[in-house]
Design an enzyme around this catalytic site. Sequence first.
Site, PDB file in Angstrom:
ATOM      1  N   CYS A   1       7.119  -6.970   7.673  1.00  0.00           N
ATOM      2  CA  CYS A   1       7.886  -5.850   8.066  1.00  0.00           C
ATOM      3  C   CYS A   1       8.153  -6.388   8.994  1.00  0.00           C
ATOM      4  O   CYS A   1       7.289  -7.795   9.815  1.00  0.00           O
ATOM      5  CB  CYS A   1       7.346  -4.596   9.162  1.00  0.00           C
ATOM      6  SG  CYS A   1       8.755  -3.819   9.965  1.00  0.00           S
TER       7      CYS A   1
ATOM      8  N   CYS B   1       1.746  -1.228  16.034  1.00  0.00           N
ATOM      9  CA  CYS B   1       1.270  -1.194  14.490  1.00  0.00           C
ATOM     10  C   CYS B   1       0.992  -1.881  13.554  1.00  0.00           C
ATOM     11  O   CYS B   1       1.965  -3.153  13.672  1.00  0.00           O
ATOM     12  CB  CYS B   1       3.243  -1.022  14.263  1.00  0.00           C
ATOM     13  SG  CYS B   1       3.142  -0.909  12.004  1.00  0.00           S
TER      14      CYS B   1
ATOM     15  N   CYS C   1      -0.675   7.105  10.033  1.00  0.00           N
ATOM     16  CA  CYS C   1       0.398   5.719  10.534  1.00  0.00           C
ATOM     17  C   CYS C   1      -0.057   4.932  11.248  1.00  0.00           C
ATOM     18  O   CYS C   1      -0.699   4.613  12.207  1.00  0.00           O
ATOM     19  CB  CYS C   1       0.648   7.116  11.174  1.00  0.00           C
ATOM     20  SG  CYS C   1       1.200   8.365  10.893  1.00  0.00           S
TER      21      CYS C   1
ATOM     22  N   CYS D   1       3.213   8.832   0.522  1.00  0.00           N
ATOM     23  CA  CYS D   1       3.827   8.373   1.703  1.00  0.00           C
ATOM     24  C   CYS D   1       4.119   6.651   1.099  1.00  0.00           C
ATOM     25  O   CYS D   1       3.349   6.023   0.881  1.00  0.00           O
ATOM     26  CB  CYS D   1       2.843   7.579   3.524  1.00  0.00           C
ATOM     27  SG  CYS D   1       3.177   6.358   4.861  1.00  0.00           S
TER      28      CYS D   1
ATOM     29  N   GLU E   1       1.188  -1.548  -0.553  1.00  0.00           N
ATOM     30  CA  GLU E   1       0.130   0.437   0.399  1.00  0.00           C
ATOM     31  C   GLU E   1       0.992   0.993   0.249  1.00  0.00           C
ATOM     32  O   GLU E   1       1.820   1.442   0.697  1.00  0.00           O
ATOM     33  CB  GLU E   1      -0.788  -0.134   1.631  1.00  0.00           C
ATOM     34  CG  GLU E   1      -1.646  -1.495   1.163  1.00  0.00           C
ATOM     35  CD  GLU E   1      -2.648  -0.949   2.426  1.00  0.00           C
ATOM     36  OE1 GLU E   1      -3.802  -1.341   2.249  1.00  0.00           O
ATOM     37  OE2 GLU E   1      -2.369  -0.716   3.573  1.00  0.00           O
TER      38      GLU E   1
ATOM     39  N   CYS F   1       6.996  -4.072  16.153  1.00  0.00           N
ATOM     40  CA  CYS F   1       5.832  -3.206  17.135  1.00  0.00           C
ATOM     41  C   CYS F   1       5.083  -3.489  16.906  1.00  0.00           C
ATOM     42  O   CYS F   1       4.292  -3.352  16.771  1.00  0.00           O
ATOM     43  CB  CYS F   1       6.749  -0.997  16.468  1.00  0.00           C
ATOM     44  SG  CYS F   1       8.161  -1.105  16.060  1.00  0.00           S
TER      45      CYS F   1
END
Length: 346
Positions: free
Chosen positions: A110, A117, A331, A103, A90, A114
């Site tokens: 990933c 996230c 975010c 962005c 994305e 975290c």
Amino acid sequence: MLNLLDLGKDGMIKLVTSAGEPAYRADQLFQWTYQKAAGSIDEMTNISKVFRKRLASRVSITYPKILERHVSSDGTEKLALGLRDGIAIECVMIPEDTHWTICVSSQAGCSMGCRFCHTATMGFLRNLEVNEIISQVLIPLREFPARKIRNIVFMGMGEPLLNYDNVVKAINILTDPLGPGISRRRITVSTCGIVTRIPQLWGDTRVGLAISLNAATDEKRNLIMPVNAKYPLARLKDSLMHFPLPRRSRITLEYVLLGGVNDSMDDASKLAKLVKGLRVKVNLIPFNPWPGAPYRAPEDRSIVAFREYLLSRHIATMLRTTRGDDILAACGQLAGGWMNGKTKAC
Ligand code: SAH
């Protein structure tokens, strides 16, 4: 078959000289590919037909497919792009007054884990290739030619400094005057703190640096960001102290405010102590919830108090307004919900 979108300057020079053509042809090829965002070699009309034909037998221009486009009520747009191995990533287009910020993702998924996230819940799939990174800018340029793309932030899926070579190559293409010509001052690479790569970044790219800090003590940061066990705050701070910042620039510290976790006055005071001696600005990001997230957004009054405290300590502090949260584009919300039908196309 090679994808022209992967080659960059050096690759194109190699391609044309190995075909016995003069080196200036590489500039023409570069401009058609990255500035005019040509869809095929046939469109490159100032290159001879004979050479175009020879090129077409060795290289192509292959873009990821636009799978879905979601438009938020605040104008933010999220594109889901399908890669050739079936993976989807994305990117987010954020409208500002006179221009757009894009962005971009640097990895599919990933590996950093975290806890706050959404992308982390996907796990790590793979690094993105150069063509897949720059397509997140070139596709919007092709699809929406009237939009002025000014800023690029590497704040989408993935950890850019763990896909270092491809990210650097992509930045060098995006900033080339014969390419999209984005200003290096308008690009920001955000990292969770891969301290081994931070020292090289300025020399290799001359772009802005943002650090996802999110906690001011190792104890707290360890709880929310597993990377801190490997690269604790003292090492991170040391790498920032030595970062060769140009005059008048600052490093951005991103701080996600998690309600009841890291948003107290004590946290603010520890943060103020930690940043002493650093040329930074702090970007506060209220937590954006996602389905099943183990955290909650902070209260408005804690956000205000946190910010006031830092300002009272003369620390430049901004509050990042939430954009695109109704389409899970804010975010930390990118996680390809289309895969299991959690988001719907607009
Ligand atoms: N891996 C890089 C690039 C991702 S940037 C990095 O960590 O910097 C994504 C930013 O969004 C990071 O600053 C992260 O701390 C923040 N973030 C992640 N999840 C979030 C959430 N749910 N709400 C608000 N911000 C979040």
